[in-house]
Each structure stands twice: as C-alpha cells, then as structure tokens.
Write a protein that holds these residues in place. Structure first.
Motif, PDB file in Angstrom:
ATOM      1  N   TRP A 161       0.853  -1.200   0.000  1.00 25.27           N
ATOM      2  CA  TRP A 161       0.000   0.000   0.000  1.00 25.27           C
ATOM      3  C   TRP A 161       0.879   1.237   0.000  1.00 25.27           C
ATOM      4  O   TRP A 161       1.882   1.292   0.700  1.00 25.27           O
ATOM      5  N   SER A 162       0.524   2.221  -0.803  1.00 25.03           N
ATOM      6  CA  SER A 162       1.246   3.487  -0.843  1.00 25.03           C
ATOM      7  C   SER A 162       0.357   4.594  -0.305  1.00 25.03           C
ATOM      8  O   SER A 162      -0.794   4.749  -0.741  1.00 25.03           O
ATOM      9  N   ASP A 163       0.881   5.366   0.637  1.00 24.89           N
ATOM     10  CA  ASP A 163       0.104   6.445   1.244  1.00 24.89           C
ATOM     11  C   ASP A 163       0.025   7.686   0.367  1.00 24.89           C
ATOM     12  O   ASP A 163      -0.733   8.613   0.667  1.00 24.89           O
ATOM     13  N   LYS A 164       0.803   7.726  -0.704  1.00 19.71           N
ATOM     14  CA  LYS A 164       0.785   8.874  -1.596  1.00 19.71           C
ATOM     15  C   LYS A 164       1.198   8.437  -2.993  1.00 19.71           C
ATOM     16  O   LYS A 164       1.753   7.352  -3.186  1.00 19.71           O
ATOM     17  N   THR A 165       0.918   9.280  -3.954  1.00 25.37           N
ATOM     18  CA  THR A 165       1.347   9.030  -5.324  1.00 25.37           C
ATOM     19  C   THR A 165       2.791   9.472  -5.471  1.00 25.37           C
ATOM     20  O   THR A 165       3.122  10.640  -5.231  1.00 25.37           O
TER      21      THR A 165
ATOM     22  N   LYS B  54      -1.401   6.436  -5.206  1.00 24.51           N
ATOM     23  CA  LYS B  54      -1.920   6.297  -3.853  1.00 24.51           C
ATOM     24  C   LYS B  54      -2.938   5.164  -3.783  1.00 24.51           C
ATOM     25  O   LYS B  54      -3.885   5.107  -4.554  1.00 24.51           O
TER      26      LYS B  54
ATOM     27  N   THR C 171      -0.641  -1.104  -4.369  1.00 30.34           N
ATOM     28  CA  THR C 171       0.496  -1.075  -5.290  1.00 30.34           C
ATOM     29  C   THR C 171       0.538  -2.265  -6.240  1.00 30.34           C
ATOM     30  O   THR C 171       1.258  -2.228  -7.233  1.00 30.34           O
TER      31      THR C 171
END
Length: 463
Positions: A437-441, A447, A450
């Motif tokens: 999981w990415s908290d931001k782009t 975001k 992933t």
C-alpha cells in the motif's frame, strides 16, 4: 483533451542534460539549469519552443541503472494534467529492456482505480519510435501493466463488495477471456469435505463464507511447475482478537497476496510463458460473530496436523497453511512461493518500501531478489533460525500459530515452513504487508494499492 497535434511532448535527457533526440533548443535550456538529467527529474519549459505544444524535460540519469527508464516514464506521466495527451520519443539507442522499463513506468503511473470517478492519468500516451524491434518489449510491458492494474483494482475494491465469492467470480471471469487457463473454486461444503480446517475456521465468523480458488496455466511442454500461494483475507477485523480502529481501516488490502498471484498467473497466460503455474488463493473474511473461531481453539489443517491459535488476528497463516499443505500433497510443485500481507513486523523491520524474503534455497532467493530489482520491487532476505522454531511449541497441538516471543515476521515464516514437508528446500515466503500500500502518489506508485509482487513474479517466471 488537447487538440489534435497539441499533445504534451516529453523530451528525455541524459545525466548531462543532453536531449537524446538531439533537440538543440531543449539542449540550450538544459545548459542553463542545474542537474536536469537526474533520473525522474522533470522540468516544464516556461514557454513553447517551435511547437505550440507544451514540452516537459524528463531526466533519464545514466540510463543504465535498474529503474532509470521506469522512473523517467513515470515522471513524464506525472508532469501532465489528467486530460492531456502525452508523446514520449523513445531514444534511438535504447535496448529492448530499457524500452520495456520506460513503458512500464508510464503505464504503472497512469493507473486509476477502475471504480473511481476520475479517468486515467492521461488521455492517451503515444510512444514514438522508429525501431520495429521494440514490439515484443512493448507487448510484454502492456501485459505486466494490465496484471498490475488488475491486482491494484482487486485490492482497492471496498470489502462491502469484495467478499470471497465476489473475488472468486472475478478470477473465473478473467480466466474465461484467456485460452489455456483452468479454474477450480472450492465452496464451503467442498472445503469441509476435503478438510481445509484453517480456511473454514478463519471464515467461520462471516456472513460471506470462504472459498479456495485454484487457477492453473499449464502450457504444453512446460518443464517446471511453480505454485504461487497468496493470502486472501478480503477483510480482517482481527476476529475476536479485534483490531483497533486505526489498525482496521485499511484491512481491505489484506488480500493483496492473493491478488498478486492471480494477476501474475493471468500474465503468464497472456505472455505464453513456457512454465506451468498454479495460483492458490485461500479466501476468507475474518469477522466477529458467535460463530467466529476463538483464541485457544485447536484447528485441524488440510494435512491433518493441528495448530493452537491464541490470537484470531494471526489468521493469514492459518489459511496459507491449508493451501501450502494442499499444494505439496497434490500438485507436485518444483517451486512454491507464497505472498502475504502477513505481519506488521515486516514494516517494523524494513519500513514501508520493502518486503521480507525467507527461503532456505539460496538460488531461489537470489533469483527472486534479481527479479525484484529488475522490476522495481525491493526485498531483503531474512534469517530462518532453527532455535526460533521452539517458539512454535504447543502443549495441546502440533504447533502454536501465534507465539508472543517477538520476531513476528520470522516466526510466521517458520510456522508456514511446517506445511512444506520435503518441499521446504524449494520454497520462498514474501511478507509484503508494508509495500502492498502506498500512502501517496510517488514515482510509478499511485496512492492506494500497489499490486506489489506481480512485477517480480512475472520477471521470475520469465527468467
């Protein structure tokens, strides 16, 4: 959308700021700037040059390091508005692998969740090349990107929709569009008849019963069989050992491993890879109810062995145990690789951007690290110390599934190893909770989910 002929033009420049297409006006601009050629660096020209279209300058660095071309592709997409068209000229001297990386960067960064109201990152992307030899590279990149997008879509889907039956239905629908794939979906009655006690225990508290999906790509002439097992908890409340609010809010992603192995197998079919691949996705929702399994319960697995579970929030290893035991008993695998959003200890040890790799097989571990490096997915090999296996000792069962002595990711891997039997020497476990999981782009990540693992698995299967 930009008018015809008005697409934003991305000009790639090397580490020295020299445009790889020989554009002299861009070269003059770059000479006046500091560090214009760092991989992924982007500058937008303050005014058009000879063309009325907007021009963005994208750094390629040296171009030789893993990820340089991928970073440039992602940066080009990030530099334009959502409704703009983008033209990227492929450098004439680029290798097929570099072109693949460039295209992957563009398509990974261009992802948008299929159910989101907004469209793709750009209206259209045109890769301009005069070399017909890049067709295979672009086709491969497209297949991998399609698989990554699918894994992200499955993982981003809200759990109000994404129950085990829904997930299984998605696999059946995807497989139906590709010749050479077979799917078996085991429903609760069949799971009970065949003894999948771990899957049934974890899914027993939910109004949406569990499933086991078996997706197989078996091309003629395949000389090896790789079994991929992915944790598929469609939502994890923690069960009776309930999570905190903050610990629960992203638990729709707890099936990221299942999404990755399914998507990678579909990509193997799309690419016609000459290797037999079987993906096993044990699917359950870990819920709280009067029928939920309890801390202290003893669970009988597919292989007939038992686990004492004193923490119902250590549920992923229970469903994986059934799938691993089934794979060893029935599928005659040459290699077994499991992927799971398994422990918070993965992030404690390695941070947000790296998976933990466990394996007794040096060659397999090295091959996965190479594949991950080439794909832009980082991992770090962790130890499997034999003395830690003592932590798993139980007084009332064959093993304890959730001991509290620490080293959570390591001990979880040792627990899974128990179900490999004589295949433990050709097995690898990837604890990929943190990078799923990415908290931001950022870069080629958007975001949200992933799709971690898809790229690595396809590279590994292709090698």
């Amino acid at each position: 959308m930009a008018e015809s002929g008005q697409a934003t033009r991305a000009v790639l420049v090397d580490a020295a700021g020299t445009p790889l297409g020989g554009d002299q006006e861009v070269a003059a601009w770059c000479r006046a700037e500091e560090d214009p050629g760092r991989a992924g660096a982007v500058q937008t020209l303050p005014r058009p040059l000879r063309t009325p279209a907007k021009v963005v300058i994208v750094g390629l660095g040296g171009g030789a390091a893993d990820g340089d071309y991928r970073a440039a592709g992602a940066a080009a997409v990030g530099a334009v508005a959502r409704d703009e068209e983008l033209q990227v000229e492929v450098p004439a001297g680029a290798t097929p692998e570099q072109v693949r990386d460039l295209a992957e960067g563009i398509w990974f960064a261009g992802y948008r969740f299929a159910e989101a109201p907004e469209g793709p990152r750009t209206a259209a992307v045109d890769l301009i090349t005069s070399n017909d030899g890049y067709a295979e590279s672009l086709s491969t990149a497209q297949a991998v990107a399609r698989a990554v997008w699918l894994a992200r879509d499955l993982t981003n889907m809200p759990s109000s929709t994404k129950n085990p039956a829904w997930f299984a239905g998605q696999v059946v629908a995807e497989a139906a569009t590709r010749p050479g794939l077979t799917v078996i979906v085991r429903e609760p009655e069949q799971l009970a008849e065949e003894g999948f006690g771990g899957i049934l225990a974890v899914g027993g508290g939910s109004a949406t019963p569990p499933r086991l999906v078996e997706l197989c790509w078996a091309p003629e002439g395949a000389t090896r069989h790789v079994v991929l097992v992915g944790k598929g908890i469609t939502f994890d409340t923690g069960g009776i050992s309930i999570k905190t609010r903050d610990g629960m809010k992203l638990m729709k992603k707890d099936m990221g491993g299942a999404a990755a192995v399914i998507a990678a197998t579909l990509a193997a079919a799309d690419l016609g890879l000459p290797v037999r691949v079987t993906a096993l996705a044990p699917l359950a929702e870990n819920a709280v109810s009067g029928s939920a399994y309890r801390p202290g319960d003893v669970i009988t697995h597919y292989d007939g062995t038992t686990s004492e579970s004193t923490n119902s929030d250590a549920e992923g290893r229970l469903v994986l145990a059934d799938a691993l035991g089934y794979a060893v008993a029935n599928l005659a695998p040459d290699v077994v690789i499991d992927l799971a959003t398994l422990t918070g200890a993965n992030m404690v040890a390695l941070g947000k951007g790296m998976a933990a790799l466990y394996s007794h097989d040096d060659d397999l571990a090295a091959a996965l690290v190479r594949a991950g490096t080439a794909a832009g997915e980082r991992m770090w090999r962790m130890p499997l110390p034999e003395d830690y296996a003592e932590y798993l000792r139980s007084d009332i069962a064959d093993r304890h599934s959730s001991p509290a002595q620490g080293a959570g990711s390591v001990v979880a891997a040792l627990y899974l190893r128990d179900f490999l039997g004589d295949k433990a020497g050709s097995w690898a476990h990837l604890d990929m909770s943190a990078p799923s999981w990415s908290d931001k782009t950022t870069g080629d990540l958007v975001k949200g989910a992933t799709g971690w693992g898809v790229r690595t698995l396809v590279r590994y299967l292709t090698a």
